[in-house]
Design an enzyme around this catalytic site. Structure first.
Site, PDB file in Angstrom:
ATOM      1  CB  SER A   1       4.297  -1.184  12.514  1.00 12.07           C
ATOM      2  OG  SER A   1       3.794  -0.118  12.585  1.00 12.07           O
TER       3      SER A   1
ATOM      4  CD  GLU B   1      -3.047   5.774   6.386  1.00 14.58           C
ATOM      5  OE1 GLU B   1      -3.214   5.734   5.248  1.00 14.58           O
ATOM      6  OE2 GLU B   1      -2.367   5.637   7.257  1.00 14.58           O
TER       7      GLU B   1
ATOM      8  N   GLY C   1       1.790   2.515  10.845  1.00 12.83           N
ATOM      9  CA  GLY C   1       2.791   3.623  10.694  1.00 12.83           C
ATOM     10  C   GLY C   1       3.155   3.945  12.101  1.00 12.83           C
TER      11      GLY C   1
ATOM     12  CE  LYS D   1       0.028   3.805   4.695  1.00 12.67           C
ATOM     13  NZ  LYS D   1      -0.337   3.974   5.894  1.00 12.67           N
TER      14      LYS D   1
ATOM     15  CD  GLU E   1      -4.061  -2.625   7.307  1.00 15.52           C
ATOM     16  OE1 GLU E   1      -3.241  -2.755   6.666  1.00 15.52           O
ATOM     17  OE2 GLU E   1      -4.560  -1.426   7.233  1.00 15.52           O
TER      18      GLU E   1
ATOM     19  CG  ASN F   1      -1.846   1.228   1.283  1.00 17.78           C
ATOM     20  OD1 ASN F   1      -1.839   2.141   0.289  1.00 17.78           O
ATOM     21  ND2 ASN F   1      -2.280   1.436   2.504  1.00 17.78           N
TER      22      ASN F   1
ATOM     23  CG  HIS G   1      -6.102   1.857   4.862  1.00 13.95           C
ATOM     24  ND1 HIS G   1      -5.901   2.995   5.578  1.00 13.95           N
ATOM     25  CD2 HIS G   1      -5.237   0.883   4.632  1.00 13.95           C
ATOM     26  CE1 HIS G   1      -4.586   2.779   6.015  1.00 13.95           C
ATOM     27  NE2 HIS G   1      -4.222   1.573   5.515  1.00 13.95           N
TER      28      HIS G   1
END
Ligand code: PEP
Length: 249
Positions: free
Chosen positions: A210, A100, A173, A13, A167, A11, A98
């Site tokens: 991560s 985000e 992150g 991003k 996730e 991914n 996701h």
């Protein structure tokens, strides 16, 4: 040599340039190695899909999008891309749900609509779900996961082309990964939920948050895990290859 880890999803991003795409040519050679039997999927920004198509032309590496608009086909929606358009531009997969994207306004109903339209456009879904730090502290992870999955799958008929990516939001992150005991517990919970409640015979379950070339040695052996969704560690080709290689050792 076989590998139980079937999926490595990158991914990217909102990262990458045409120059950085070229550096990833190296993974094509790696993916053609004799005993390599996993699937690699790159989800770059749409602006880089063409460049990736060129370097992956003679390989089995697939491309995916990172989100879409909730309506399909075409229409007066300035700035949006429909699942149909993404499929036409060369994507076979799409990341939906996701955290985000949830932060940008995607709720479970919108995600559900996106899933239905993406399936209609023959995209394979990478459905992300997971608890926030606050929800983890309140010990309601199972409840959150269960609700996110149930609402996302409402009226979805063909669930076979969905990869379920757990996730934890607090892990994305941050460098913090779930401890082995808890990860095993939640993966088993997710698997049972998908089989018993959602009637998916053999669900594919991924983990994201991560993942790197150090923790992969532990993660790869965990039961009920079929793949990984990898963010920052997929941006550098050597790091990404290293992660994949370590699941084969
Ligand atoms: C992600 O964005 O899905 C992700 C897992 O990111 P990272 O690997 O950087 O935590």
């Amino acid at each position: 040599m076989t590998n139980k880890i079937k999926y490595f999803i990158a991914n990217w991003k909102m990262n990458g340039t045409n120059k950085s795409v070229n550096l990833h040519k190296k993974i094509v050679k790696f993916s053609k190695k004799k005993n390599f039997n996993s699937n690699i999927v790159y989800c770059p920004p749409i602006t880089l899909v063409r460049s990736f198509q060129k370097i992956f032309k003679k390989s089995k590496i697939k491309l995916g999008a990172q989100n879409c608009f909730y309506k399909d086909q075409y229409g007066p929606y300035t700035g949006q891309l429909s699942p149909k358009m993404l499929k036409e531009s060369g994507c076979d997969f799409i990341i939906l749900g996701h955290s985000e994207s949830r932060q940008q306004g995607d709720n479970n109903n919108i995600i559900n609509q996106k899933i239905i339209n993406s399936i209609n456009s023959r995209l394979k879904i990478i459905l992300c779900f997971g608890e926030t730090l606050n929800e983890k502290r309140k010990k309601i992870t199972n409840k959150v996961i269960s609700r996110q999955i149930s609402q996302a799958l409402k009226n979805v008929k063909n669930k076979n082309n969905i990869l379920f990516s757990y996730e934890p939001v607090w892990s994305i992150g941050t460098g913090n990964v779930l401890n082995e005991h808890d990860l095993k517990k939640y993966l088993l919970f997710i698997k049972k939920l998908l089989i018993s409640k959602h009637k998916i015979k053999k669900p594919n379950i991924l983990y994201g948050g991560s993942v790197n070339s150090s923790n992969i040695k532990t993660l790869k052996n965990i039961n009920n895990l079929d793949g990984f969704l990898i963010g920052s560690a997929s941006l550098k080709v050597n790091k990404f290859i290293d992660i994949i290689k370590k699941t084969y050792n």
